[in-house]
Structure formats: C-alpha cells, structure tokens
Design a protein around this motif. Structure first.
Motif, PDB file in Angstrom:
ATOM      1  N   PHE A  20     -20.207  -0.301  11.232  1.00 56.70           N
ATOM      2  CA  PHE A  20     -19.641   0.959  10.743  1.00 56.70           C
ATOM      3  C   PHE A  20     -18.458   1.392  11.602  1.00 56.70           C
ATOM      4  N   ILE A  21     -18.614   1.335  12.920  1.00 53.55           N
ATOM      5  CA  ILE A  21     -17.544   1.751  13.839  1.00 53.55           C
ATOM      6  C   ILE A  21     -16.307   0.886  13.654  1.00 53.55           C
ATOM      7  N   GLU A  22     -16.493  -0.430  13.592  1.00 54.36           N
ATOM      8  CA  GLU A  22     -15.345  -1.331  13.430  1.00 54.36           C
ATOM      9  C   GLU A  22     -14.657  -1.099  12.086  1.00 54.36           C
ATOM     10  N   GLY A  23     -15.441  -0.838  11.044  1.00 54.04           N
ATOM     11  CA  GLY A  23     -14.865  -0.556   9.732  1.00 54.04           C
ATOM     12  C   GLY A  23     -14.055   0.730   9.738  1.00 54.04           C
ATOM     13  N   ARG A  24     -14.583   1.754  10.404  1.00 59.56           N
ATOM     14  CA  ARG A  24     -13.876   3.038  10.478  1.00 59.56           C
ATOM     15  C   ARG A  24     -12.594   2.895  11.301  1.00 59.56           C
ATOM     16  N   ILE A  25     -12.630   2.126  12.371  1.00 58.60           N
ATOM     17  CA  ILE A  25     -11.425   1.898  13.178  1.00 58.60           C
ATOM     18  C   ILE A  25     -10.342   1.249  12.310  1.00 58.60           C
ATOM     19  N   LYS A  26     -10.723   0.207  11.558  1.00 55.93           N
ATOM     20  CA  LYS A  26      -9.751  -0.459  10.682  1.00 55.93           C
ATOM     21  C   LYS A  26      -9.210   0.495   9.625  1.00 55.93           C
ATOM     22  N   GLU A  27     -10.088   1.320   9.065  1.00 58.27           N
ATOM     23  CA  GLU A  27      -9.672   2.274   8.038  1.00 58.27           C
ATOM     24  C   GLU A  27      -8.651   3.268   8.592  1.00 58.27           C
ATOM     25  N   ILE A  28      -8.929   3.829   9.752  1.00 64.84           N
ATOM     26  CA  ILE A  28      -8.019   4.806  10.360  1.00 64.84           C
ATOM     27  C   ILE A  28      -6.697   4.142  10.738  1.00 64.84           C
ATOM     28  N   GLU A  29      -6.759   2.945  11.331  1.00 56.27           N
ATOM     29  CA  GLU A  29      -5.524   2.247  11.704  1.00 56.27           C
ATOM     30  C   GLU A  29      -4.679   1.955  10.462  1.00 56.27           C
ATOM     31  N   GLY A  30      -5.319   1.591   9.360  1.00 53.10           N
ATOM     32  CA  GLY A  30      -4.594   1.345   8.116  1.00 53.10           C
ATOM     33  C   GLY A  30      -3.930   2.603   7.588  1.00 53.10           C
ATOM     34  N   LYS A  31      -4.658   3.707   7.631  1.00 55.94           N
ATOM     35  CA  LYS A  31      -4.094   4.978   7.158  1.00 55.94           C
ATOM     36  C   LYS A  31      -2.929   5.428   8.033  1.00 55.94           C
ATOM     37  N   MET A  32      -3.091   5.279   9.343  1.00 55.09           N
ATOM     38  CA  MET A  32      -2.036   5.707  10.257  1.00 55.09           C
ATOM     39  C   MET A  32      -0.778   4.845  10.094  1.00 55.09           C
ATOM     40  N   SER A  33      -0.957   3.565   9.799  1.00 51.64           N
ATOM     41  CA  SER A  33       0.211   2.697   9.634  1.00 51.64           C
ATOM     42  C   SER A  33       0.963   3.005   8.337  1.00 51.64           C
ATOM     43  N   ASN A  34       0.272   3.591   7.358  1.00 52.48           N
ATOM     44  CA  ASN A  34       0.907   3.932   6.089  1.00 52.48           C
ATOM     45  C   ASN A  34       1.137   5.429   5.932  1.00 52.48           C
ATOM     46  N   ALA A  35       0.918   6.181   7.010  1.00 53.23           N
ATOM     47  CA  ALA A  35       1.017   7.638   6.936  1.00 53.23           C
ATOM     48  C   ALA A  35       2.460   8.118   6.903  1.00 53.23           C
ATOM     49  N   GLN A  36       2.661   9.123   6.092  1.00 56.23           N
ATOM     50  CA  GLN A  36       3.920   9.867   6.098  1.00 56.23           C
ATOM     51  C   GLN A  36       3.554  11.236   6.651  1.00 56.23           C
ATOM     52  N   ILE A  37       3.885  11.475   7.916  1.00 57.44           N
ATOM     53  CA  ILE A  37       3.489  12.708   8.579  1.00 57.44           C
ATOM     54  C   ILE A  37       4.511  13.797   8.275  1.00 57.44           C
ATOM     55  N   ILE A  38       3.992  14.896   7.726  1.00 62.19           N
ATOM     56  CA  ILE A  38       4.851  15.999   7.286  1.00 62.19           C
ATOM     57  C   ILE A  38       4.485  17.249   8.067  1.00 62.19           C
ATOM     58  N   ASP A  39       5.491  17.863   8.667  1.00 57.88           N
ATOM     59  CA  ASP A  39       5.301  19.120   9.393  1.00 57.88           C
ATOM     60  C   ASP A  39       5.689  20.264   8.461  1.00 57.88           C
ATOM     61  N   PRO A  40       4.707  21.053   7.991  1.00 57.05           N
ATOM     62  CA  PRO A  40       5.007  22.134   7.044  1.00 57.05           C
ATOM     63  C   PRO A  40       6.022  23.144   7.574  1.00 57.05           C
ATOM     64  N   THR A  41       6.089  23.319   8.894  1.00 55.41           N
ATOM     65  CA  THR A  41       7.034  24.302   9.440  1.00 55.41           C
ATOM     66  C   THR A  41       8.483  23.839   9.295  1.00 55.41           C
ATOM     67  N   MET A  46       0.842  -1.181   0.000  1.00 50.09           N
ATOM     68  CA  MET A  46       0.000   0.000   0.000  1.00 50.09           C
ATOM     69  C   MET A  46       0.885   1.240   0.000  1.00 50.09           C
ATOM     70  N   ALA A  47       0.502   2.237  -0.751  1.00 48.64           N
ATOM     71  CA  ALA A  47       1.286   3.463  -0.870  1.00 48.64           C
ATOM     72  C   ALA A  47       1.216   4.286   0.412  1.00 48.64           C
ATOM     73  N   THR A  48       2.217   5.122   0.617  1.00 48.79           N
ATOM     74  CA  THR A  48       2.200   5.991   1.782  1.00 48.79           C
ATOM     75  C   THR A  48       1.145   7.069   1.586  1.00 48.79           C
ATOM     76  N   ILE A  49       0.569   7.481   2.684  1.00 46.82           N
ATOM     77  CA  ILE A  49      -0.486   8.489   2.676  1.00 46.82           C
ATOM     78  C   ILE A  49       0.075   9.738   3.340  1.00 46.82           C
ATOM     79  N   PRO A  50       0.204  10.843   2.601  1.00 47.74           N
ATOM     80  CA  PRO A  50       0.732  12.060   3.221  1.00 47.74           C
ATOM     81  C   PRO A  50      -0.302  12.706   4.139  1.00 47.74           C
TER      82      PRO A  50
END
Length: 158
Positions: A57-78, A1-5
């Motif tokens: 719905f809640i369980e699906g959203r939890i999985k979705e957020i956990e997936g995004k966070m595991s593939n997230a590339q967190i960028i600090d604009p400052t 899965m690709a990184t999510i900025p």
C-alpha cells in the motif's frame, strides 16, 4: 497523461504526505517485515503478511503521489487575474435560491477536495456549473436531489 490542477496548498499537502511515507512509514514497515521474518516460518506468520500488505500500500501510494506531482499544474489563486470570473482556485460565495442559504466554496483539485472545509473538486457538478460565471450570475446544478439554482454573490482569489 493529462495535467492535474492543484492549488499551492494542495501541492504542499501532497509533498508532506510523500515525505512522511518515504521517511517514516516506509522504514517502519521494513523494520516490521524484518522482525516478522525473525520469528521463523513465514507460511503461517500473520504479522509478516500484514507488514507485506502495508508495504504494498505504501509503495503504491508513493508511486501515485509521484505521478500526480510530475503531472501537476500548480496554480496560486492569489496570482489569478480572471476579472471576477469563477475559475480553478477561486473562492465563491453563493446563495441557494430556493432555500435561501449561503455557502462559500473554493474550487480545488480532486485530491484536495473536502466539503467540510469548504473545498470542492473541480470535477464536481457544482464546480462545473460555476466555472465561467460572474457575480450576479445564476448557476444551475444537477444534484442528486434534482436541479438546484445558486446565485453567485462574490468571487475571490485568495
């Protein structure tokens, strides 16, 4: 899965939603399911069906957020040093050449986008046209209403 900025603010917002889903919403729906079960016959129990649907719905959203966070590339604009170039996280002040109106947008991840708050998605036509531009450059945006031209007035990393 690709990184999510994601910007730092966007990542924090997702973490808060995940925390709320796990600590508030999930226990509430579990309680609602147990109360509905206590009423007896589940085949004609609308409360039970609604609670089970909400749980899904809640369980699906939890999985979705956990997936995004595991593939997230967190960028600090400052902390970005793009030498005045428009990049992810940059805040861009621009003028619609035809209309003469001025707008300011920050380029953020798909989950953070909120046009009313001045946050546009990196995937949007406007953001894609702005990436790589400098102050004084003109960006050509293919919008639903036709081709629009924007002059980049200022680029900030805030």
């Amino acid at each position: 899965m690709a990184t999510i900025p994601l910007t730092v603010k966007g990542a924090e917002k997702l973490k808060q939603e995940l925390h709320r889903l796990k600590t508030v919403d999930r226990p509430q729906v579990i309680n609602a399911i147990s109360e509905a079960r206590a009423q007896g016959d589940l085949s004609e129990n609308a409360e039970y069906d609604a609670a089970k649907e909400k749980q899904g719905f809640i369980e699906g959203r939890i999985k979705e957020i956990e997936g995004k966070m595991s593939n997230a590339q967190i960028i600090d604009p400052t902390n970005v040093d793009a030498e005045g170039r428009v990049v992810f996280g940059a805040t861009v002040k621009m003028q619609d050449i035809e209309a003469g109106t001025t707008v300011e947008y920050q380029i953020v991840g798909d989950d953070e986008a909120d046009i009313k708050s001045g946050l546009i998605s990196i995937s949007s036509p406007t953001a894609r046209a702005l990436i790589g531009k400098y102050e004084g450059d003109v960006a050509h945006v293919q919008a639903p209403g036709g081709l629009r031209e924007y002059e980049v007035l200022e680029v900030k990393y805030i």
